[in-house]
Design an enzyme around this catalytic site. Structure first.
Site, PDB file in Angstrom:
ATOM      1  N   ILE A  36       0.617  -0.681  -0.045  1.00  0.00           N
ATOM      2  CA  ILE A  36       0.200  -0.183   0.017  1.00  0.00           C
ATOM      3  C   ILE A  36       0.660   1.489   0.244  1.00  0.00           C
ATOM      4  O   ILE A  36       0.291   2.031  -0.521  1.00  0.00           O
ATOM      5  CB  ILE A  36      -1.043   0.276   1.396  1.00  0.00           C
ATOM      6  CG1 ILE A  36      -2.571   1.086   0.967  1.00  0.00           C
ATOM      7  CG2 ILE A  36       0.007   0.722   2.901  1.00  0.00           C
ATOM      8  CD1 ILE A  36      -3.080   1.010   1.810  1.00  0.00           C
ATOM      9  N   HIS A 107       5.680 -12.085   5.546  1.00  0.00           N
ATOM     10  CA  HIS A 107       5.773 -11.966   4.362  1.00  0.00           C
ATOM     11  C   HIS A 107       6.620 -10.899   3.533  1.00  0.00           C
ATOM     12  O   HIS A 107       7.993 -10.677   4.462  1.00  0.00           O
ATOM     13  CB  HIS A 107       4.962 -10.093   4.294  1.00  0.00           C
ATOM     14  CG  HIS A 107       5.224  -9.042   5.286  1.00  0.00           C
ATOM     15  ND1 HIS A 107       4.459  -9.214   6.654  1.00  0.00           N
ATOM     16  CD2 HIS A 107       5.957  -7.992   5.094  1.00  0.00           C
ATOM     17  CE1 HIS A 107       5.483  -8.591   7.511  1.00  0.00           C
ATOM     18  NE2 HIS A 107       5.808  -7.327   5.945  1.00  0.00           N
ATOM     19  N   LEU A 108       7.044 -11.557   1.757  1.00  0.00           N
ATOM     20  CA  LEU A 108       8.332 -11.167   1.893  1.00  0.00           C
ATOM     21  C   LEU A 108       8.006 -10.373   0.927  1.00  0.00           C
ATOM     22  O   LEU A 108       7.774 -10.112  -0.140  1.00  0.00           O
ATOM     23  CB  LEU A 108       8.675 -12.302   0.791  1.00  0.00           C
ATOM     24  CG  LEU A 108       9.889 -12.747   0.382  1.00  0.00           C
ATOM     25  CD1 LEU A 108      11.209 -12.801   0.809  1.00  0.00           C
ATOM     26  CD2 LEU A 108      10.309 -14.238  -0.846  1.00  0.00           C
TER      27      LEU A 108
END
Ligand code: 5GP
Length: 123
Positions: A36, A107-108
């Site tokens: 985002i 998360h990557l």
């Protein structure tokens, strides 16, 4: 080692469809979507759909199918985003307070499209 997963974290809510996302790729075990607040011309996040807090949790406890699906999907996305050539990309994952992890779902980050500078600032 035991990990405690918070099912109210923002990526869990994205996976439940409670918050929209700009999806790049989705498979049985993996979701890739645009960050985002991108830090580069390309900045996507790859997450497993399972409830894993960070990389070491995912690597220790995810099934072989989840681990293979995650990495094969990451490879496909890197190619589809045009990052697999010599200009390359950076893949980062943060964990805990030292890593300044904001969202406690593994998360990557995959970043590319510009020269990204050195890996970390010197202390
Ligand atoms: P971390 O600091 O945990 O490694 O990174 C979390 C990342 O998630 C940040 O880059 C942040 O911009 C991104 N992020 C936080 N909330 C949302 C959201 O609601 N949607 C999307 N697409 N990305 C988010």
């Amino acid at each position: 080692m035991s990990w405690t997963y918070d099912p109210q974290n923002i990526f869990a809510r994205i996976l439940r469809g409670e918050i929209p996302n700009k999806t790049v790729a989705e498979t049985e075990h993996t979701l890739v979507f645009h960050d985002i607040a991108p830090h580069a011309p390309v900045h996507v996040l790859a997450i497993p759909k399972g409830p894993y807090v960070n990389l070491d949790h995912f690597a220790a406890e995810a099934s072989d199918a989840e681990i293979i699906d995650f990495h094969r999907t990451v490879a496909r996305v890197i190619a589809e985003l045009g990052l697999s050539g010599p200009e390359g990309y950076r893949a980062i994952t943060n964990a805990g307070t030292s890593g300044m992890q904001e969202v406690p779902h593994y998360h990557l980050h995959i970043l590319g499209g510009r020269v990204l500078g050195r890996l970390v600032e010197k202390a």
